[in-house]
Design a protein around this motif. Structure first.
Motif, PDB file in Angstrom:
ATOM      1  N   ASN A   1      57.126  79.727  68.519  1.00 57.38           N
ATOM      2  CA  ASN A   1      57.636  79.501  69.870  1.00 57.38           C
ATOM      3  C   ASN A   1      57.942  78.006  70.021  1.00 57.38           C
ATOM      4  OD1 ASN A   1      55.183  78.196  70.444  1.00 57.38           O
ATOM      5  ND2 ASN A   1      54.325  79.967  71.501  1.00 57.38           N
TER       6      ASN A   1
ATOM      7  N   GLU B   1      53.768  77.297  67.930  1.00 54.74           N
ATOM      8  CA  GLU B   1      52.714  78.253  67.613  1.00 54.74           C
ATOM      9  C   GLU B   1      53.364  79.443  66.914  1.00 54.74           C
ATOM     10  OE1 GLU B   1      50.022  77.460  71.600  1.00 54.74           O
ATOM     11  OE2 GLU B   1      51.666  78.885  71.668  1.00 54.74           O
TER      12      GLU B   1
ATOM     13  N   THR C   1      54.439  82.973  66.159  1.00 56.58           N
ATOM     14  CA  THR C   1      54.550  84.197  66.962  1.00 56.58           C
ATOM     15  C   THR C   1      54.718  85.430  66.095  1.00 56.58           C
ATOM     16  OG1 THR C   1      56.944  83.928  67.190  1.00 56.58           O
ATOM     17  CG2 THR C   1      55.554  83.001  68.937  1.00 56.58           C
ATOM     18  N   LYS C   2      55.291  85.250  64.882  1.00 54.87           N
ATOM     19  CA  LYS C   2      55.565  86.406  64.040  1.00 54.87           C
ATOM     20  C   LYS C   2      55.766  85.951  62.597  1.00 54.87           C
ATOM     21  CE  LYS C   2      59.649  88.393  64.457  1.00 54.87           C
ATOM     22  NZ  LYS C   2      60.803  89.234  64.797  1.00 54.87           N
TER      23      LYS C   2
ATOM     24  N   TYR D   1      51.631  87.532  66.432  1.00 57.21           N
ATOM     25  CA  TYR D   1      50.483  86.664  66.693  1.00 57.21           C
ATOM     26  C   TYR D   1      50.422  86.232  68.151  1.00 57.21           C
ATOM     27  CZ  TYR D   1      50.030  86.035  61.638  1.00 57.21           C
ATOM     28  OH  TYR D   1      49.843  86.238  60.299  1.00 57.21           O
ATOM     29  N   ARG D   2      49.187  86.017  68.615  1.00 58.36           N
ATOM     30  CA  ARG D   2      48.909  85.343  69.884  1.00 58.36           C
ATOM     31  C   ARG D   2      47.656  84.513  69.663  1.00 58.36           C
ATOM     32  NH1 ARG D   2      47.826  89.289  73.948  1.00 58.36           N
ATOM     33  NH2 ARG D   2      50.041  89.694  74.013  1.00 58.36           N
ATOM     34  N   ASN D   3      47.712  83.250  70.009  1.00 53.44           N
ATOM     35  CA  ASN D   3      46.591  82.329  69.810  1.00 53.44           C
ATOM     36  C   ASN D   3      46.080  82.357  68.366  1.00 53.44           C
ATOM     37  OD1 ASN D   3      46.670  81.656  72.572  1.00 53.44           O
ATOM     38  ND2 ASN D   3      45.370  83.401  73.061  1.00 53.44           N
TER      39      ASN D   3
ATOM     40  N   ILE E   1      47.927  90.349  66.617  1.00 52.43           N
ATOM     41  CA  ILE E   1      47.666  91.268  67.726  1.00 52.43           C
ATOM     42  C   ILE E   1      48.286  92.643  67.509  1.00 52.43           C
ATOM     43  CG2 ILE E   1      47.308  89.466  69.441  1.00 52.43           C
ATOM     44  CD1 ILE E   1      50.260  90.056  70.362  1.00 52.43           C
TER      45      ILE E   1
END
Length: 133
Positions: free
Chosen positions: A75, A79, A81-82, A98-100, A104
């Motif tokens: 992003n 970070e 994201t994928k 991904y998240r944090n 996920i």
């Protein structure tokens, strides 16, 4: 003698034009937009793409100007994201979301078509014997 010179000149031209070189493209604001290897005007090897703010947007491999192997997507805050597997410019294999910094969910693709999805890491691990997680 002249014929030998022209043959040498022609050989040198084809040698130089056939070699790969590192290319960089910039936004109008002067920030780096993309960078990577070109060979005969086609993207090859590893490439990086950036947002206009200078943060990394995505990175991954090319073969003959087509995405292949694993690609990482970010992003605008840089970070992850994928992460997705590609073959011949199509998603082919797994996409991990991904998240944090945590996975996920996951999806599986065959030549651009989604064939399965998992809404948790536990479900994904249960169905797939993957060593890298």
């Amino acid at each position: 003698m002249k014929q030998g010179f022209y043959i040498l000149l022609l050989f040198t031209f084809f040698q130089v034009s056939g070699q790969k070189f590192y290319s960089k493209e910039y936004y109008d604001n002067g920030k780096l937009k993309s960078e990577g290897w070109l060979n005969q005007n086609q993207r090859v090897d590893y490439w990086f793409y950036y947002f206009e703010n200078g943060n990394k947007k995505e990175e991954g491999h090319f073969i003959n100007n087509k995405k292949c192997k694993w690609w990482i997507f970010y992003n605008s805050n840089q970070e992850i994201t994928k992460k997705s597997e590609f073959k011949n410019d199509l998603i082919n294999g797994f996409s991990l979301f991904y998240r944090n910094s945590q996975i996920i969910r996951a999806e599986k693709y065959f030549m651009g078509n989604k064939t399965n999805e998992w809404n948790s890491l536990a479900e994904f691990k249960k169905d797939n014997n993957i060593n890298f997680l």
